[in-house]
Design an enzyme around this catalytic site. Structure first.
Site, mmCIF file in Angstrom:
data_model
loop_
_atom_site.group_PDB
_atom_site.id
_atom_site.type_symbol
_atom_site.label_atom_id
_atom_site.label_comp_id
_atom_site.label_asym_id
_atom_site.label_seq_id
_atom_site.Cartn_x
_atom_site.Cartn_y
_atom_site.Cartn_z
ATOM 1 N N TRP A 86 98.360 67.571 -46.844
ATOM 2 C CA TRP A 86 99.020 68.763 -46.027
ATOM 3 C C TRP A 86 100.274 69.199 -46.632
ATOM 4 O O TRP A 86 101.222 68.434 -47.291
ATOM 5 C CB TRP A 86 99.486 68.684 -44.466
ATOM 6 C CG TRP A 86 99.787 69.950 -43.787
ATOM 7 C CD1 TRP A 86 98.931 70.579 -42.933
ATOM 8 C CD2 TRP A 86 100.993 70.655 -43.862
ATOM 9 N NE1 TRP A 86 99.656 71.723 -42.538
ATOM 10 C CE2 TRP A 86 100.897 71.679 -43.102
ATOM 11 C CE3 TRP A 86 102.100 70.052 -44.390
ATOM 12 C CZ2 TRP A 86 101.931 72.430 -42.675
ATOM 13 C CZ3 TRP A 86 103.384 70.955 -44.131
ATOM 14 C CH2 TRP A 86 103.196 72.404 -43.302
ATOM 15 N N HIS A 89 90.836 64.597 -40.095
ATOM 16 C CA HIS A 89 91.990 64.651 -40.513
ATOM 17 C C HIS A 89 92.348 63.005 -40.566
ATOM 18 O O HIS A 89 93.127 62.680 -41.636
ATOM 19 C CB HIS A 89 93.159 65.564 -39.834
ATOM 20 C CG HIS A 89 94.338 65.565 -40.611
ATOM 21 N ND1 HIS A 89 94.875 65.975 -41.682
ATOM 22 C CD2 HIS A 89 95.613 65.003 -39.892
ATOM 23 C CE1 HIS A 89 95.758 65.788 -42.002
ATOM 24 N NE2 HIS A 89 96.349 65.273 -40.922
ATOM 25 N N ASP A 146 88.254 68.308 -40.886
ATOM 26 C CA ASP A 146 89.645 68.468 -40.760
ATOM 27 C C ASP A 146 90.111 69.835 -40.144
ATOM 28 O O ASP A 146 89.838 70.856 -40.808
ATOM 29 C CB ASP A 146 90.130 68.009 -42.245
ATOM 30 C CG ASP A 146 91.787 67.918 -42.074
ATOM 31 O OD1 ASP A 146 92.336 68.268 -41.049
ATOM 32 O OD2 ASP A 146 92.198 67.244 -42.966
ATOM 33 N N SER A 197 97.890 62.927 -45.122
ATOM 34 C CA SER A 197 98.593 64.044 -44.299
ATOM 35 C C SER A 197 99.605 64.753 -44.947
ATOM 36 O O SER A 197 99.621 64.972 -46.381
ATOM 37 C CB SER A 197 98.817 63.897 -43.055
ATOM 38 O OG SER A 197 99.052 64.968 -42.152
#
Length: 312
Positions: free
Chosen positions: A206, A259, A227, A181
């Site tokens: 991310w 995710h 996700d 992430s």
């Protein structure tokens, strides 16, 4: 090349041979014997220009060996208190117990937003048992953003190679980063900041920055088809597409995954992470067979893009 995969005797004379003829035959037999021995020695020895890879660790891999929950090395671990380090929040070091094979490459792994090292702890012994020193870290705060996590990954690698209790087991020239992430976004940040890194693996990453043309580190981007927090269409796919086309790069999209899939033991993530780290941190071409030809879509792989590893 960029690839994409979806879903009779001669010369006899008459008469009895004389003494000179016997000597010639004995000499000829001796010469032939020595030549045969020399040929055998040449066959068994490495060729003049093909020195063995000094970074190769462990036996020849098989699909079963890289999909196994543990590799060939017994693993020990050491806790690192946040009070004893600067620049990151401490963590746990997993390392091969034996020193018989010399030094190992090392990997630092960051958790994601609001998470602690426990969320990525499964990767520690799984990767270390394949012949790496692995540092799963805590960040300074659980809300640290990707750029901060990238700096913390590098601080963790510096601690690992310079101050840690296992520093003598590590080859400081062979390092990599991973993260989940925002930690995956941090892995991209770390690779951008330190081009000498040998491998980067962002897991369902991310980051507000979508383009990474500056990265020179071989990078495996792992996304998940389900996700909803870092959708592949706005994160993993543009991350991968923005990497230089000349770079050793790959995009693995997990099938029927979310995710948070990287937070639990996952054979597909482990298999391709091990292969990527072995190929680029250890320069071990025995693992190319798992990366090229490109893996095809399956029950666990939605899509795989990339290029076959470049040979130096």
């Amino acid at each position: 090349m960029q690839l994409f995969a979806r879903r009779p005797a001669s010369g006899a004379t008459s008469g009895a041979p004389g003494p000179r003829s016997h000597r010639r035959r004995r000499y000829g037999a001796l010469t032939a014997g020595l030549a045969a021995i020399a040929g055998l020695t040449t066959t068994l020895s490495p060729s003049a220009g093909a020195a063995e890879n000094p970074y190769e660790r462990g036996p020849a891999p098989t699909t079963a060996s890289i999909e196994a929950s543990r590799g060939p090395y017994a693993v020990s671990q050491a806790s690192v208190s946040s009070l004893s380090v600067t620049g990151f929040g401490g963590g746990t070091i997993y390392y091969p117990t034996s020193t018989a094979d010399g030094t190992f490459g090392a990997v630092a792994i960051s958790p994601g937003y609001t998470a602690r090292q426990s969320s990525i702890a499964w990767l520690g012994p799984r990767l270390a048992s394949q012949g790496f020193v692995v540092f799963t870290i805590d960040t300074n705060t659980t809300s640290d953003q990707p750029a901060s996590r990238g700096r913390q990954l590098l601080a963790a690698l510096d601690y690992l190679t310079e101050r840690s209790s296992v520093r003598t087991r590590i080859d400081a020239t062979r390092l990599g980063v991973m993260g989940h992430s925002m930690g995956g976004g941090g892995a991209l940040e770390a690779a951008k900041s330190r081009p000498s890194l040998q491998a980067a693996i962002p897991l369902t990453a991310w980051n507000l920055d979508k383009t990474w043309p500056e990265i020179e580190t071989p990078t495996l981007v792992v996304g998940a088809d389900g996700d909803s927090i870092a959708p592949v269409s706005s994160h993993s796919e543009p991350f991968y597409q923005s990497l230089p086309s000349s770079l050793d790069r790959a995009y693995l999209e997990l099938n029927n995954a979310s995710h948070f899939t990287p937070n639990s033991s996952n054979t597909t993530i482990a298999k391709y992470s091990i292969s990527w780290l072995k190929r680029f941190i250890d320069n071990d071409t025995r693992y190319e067979q798992f990366l090229c030809p490109l893996p095809r879509p399956s029950l666990t792989i939605e899509e795989y893009r990339g290029n076959c590893p470049h040979t130096s």
